[in-house]
Design an enzyme around this catalytic site. Structure first.
Site, PDB file in Angstrom:
ATOM      1  N   ASP A 155       0.861  -1.294   0.085  1.00  0.00           N
ATOM      2  CA  ASP A 155      -0.084  -0.002   0.000  1.00  0.00           C
ATOM      3  C   ASP A 155       0.895   1.023   0.020  1.00  0.00           C
ATOM      4  OD1 ASP A 155      -2.327  -1.270   0.122  1.00  0.00           O
ATOM      5  OD2 ASP A 155      -2.465  -1.539   2.311  1.00  0.00           O
ATOM      6  N   ASP A 169      -6.912  -1.661  -4.346  1.00  0.00           N
ATOM      7  CA  ASP A 169      -8.064  -1.052  -3.578  1.00  0.00           C
ATOM      8  C   ASP A 169      -9.043  -0.188  -4.003  1.00  0.00           C
ATOM      9  OD1 ASP A 169      -6.942  -2.697  -1.646  1.00  0.00           O
ATOM     10  OD2 ASP A 169      -5.707  -1.111  -0.942  1.00  0.00           O
TER      11      ASP A 169
END
Length: 196
Positions: A155, A169
Site C-alpha cells: 500500500d 483497492d
C-alpha cells in the site's frame, strides 16, 4: 456460487437438445431486446488495465519508495508512503491473511464464471474493476513475503486522516460503488432493466 449467480442473473435463453438448442439460444441472444454481444471483452480489458496499473505502481513503489521517507504530493493532505499490509482494507484482520487470499480467489472465479451471462456495458466495467483489483492484491498475497498465500499487500497512497491503500483497492471500491448504483437504477447484468 449459486447465490452469486442469482445476484448476477441469467439471460432467459431456452435450452434445447444438441446443436438446435445452441442455434436457438444464438437467435434469442441476437433478437432479444436490450441484448447485444456479450461484454466479456470489455470486462477482461478493464480487468487487465486495472491489474497492470496496480502491478506497475507497486513495482515502482517497492523499488523507489520502500525504506525511504514518505513523498509529499499535496502537502500534508496526500503522501506516498510505502507500507506492507498483511490484513484486509485499512489494516484490519492481519491474522487472517490466508482467508483474505481465499476470498479474493473466490471472487475471481465467480466473476470469470458469470462473464458468459454478461450483456451490460456498465456491469462489464464494474466487474472488470473488481476482477483487476482482486487479481492485483491476490498477486501480492501469493508472491510477496512472508510466504505463499500469506504475503503482505503493498500500500502506498496515504491521504491525511485515512488508511493507506493502493490502486487495486481503488479499483475494487470503484467497482463496488458502480454495482450499487446500477442495482439502484434497476439495471441487471444481462442488460435488462427492472423496476421494483
Amino acid at each position: 456460487m449459486a447465490e452469486a449467480e442469482r445476484i448476477i442473473g441469467t439471460p432467459d435463453i431456452p435450452e434445447a437438445e444438441g446443436t438446435e438448442g445452441d442455434e436457438a439460444a444464438d437467435r434469442v441472444e441476437e433478437t432479444a431486446p436490450g441484448r447485444g454481444k456479450r461484454k466479456v471483452v470489455v470486462l477482461f480489458a478493464v480487468a487487465v488495465f486495472a491489474y497492470l496499473l496496480d502491478l506497475i505502481s507497486k513495482m515502482i513503489v517497492v523499488a523507489k519508495l520502500e525504506h525511504h521517507p514518505p513523498v509529499e504530493i499535496l502537502g500534508d493532505w496526500l503522501k506516498f508512503d510505502a507500507i506492507r499490509n498483511a490484513g484486509a482494507a485499512f489494516g484490519f484482520g492481519e491474522a487472517f491473511t490466508i482467508i483474505f487470499t481465499f476470498i479474493a480467489a473466490t471472487v475471481i472465479v465467480v466473476i470469470a464464471r458469470l462473464a458468459r451471462k454478461l450483456y451490460s456495458l456498465p456491469w462489464a466495467i464494474a466487474l472488470g474493476l473488481l476482477l483487476g483489483g482482486a487479481l492485483g492484491n491476490l498477486t501480492d498475497r501469493i508472491f510477496r513475503a512472508p510466504g505463499t498465500f500469506q504475503g503482505a499487500v503493498v500500500d502506498f497512497i496515504a491521504p491525511a486522516h485515512f488508511a493507506v491503500f493502493n490502486l487495486a483497492d481503488s479499483a475494487i471500491v470503484c467497482g463496488g460503488i458502480l454495482i450499487v448504483i446500477l442495482s439502484f437504477k434497476g439495471l441487471d447484468p444481462d442488460g435488462t432493466v427492472h423496476k421494483d
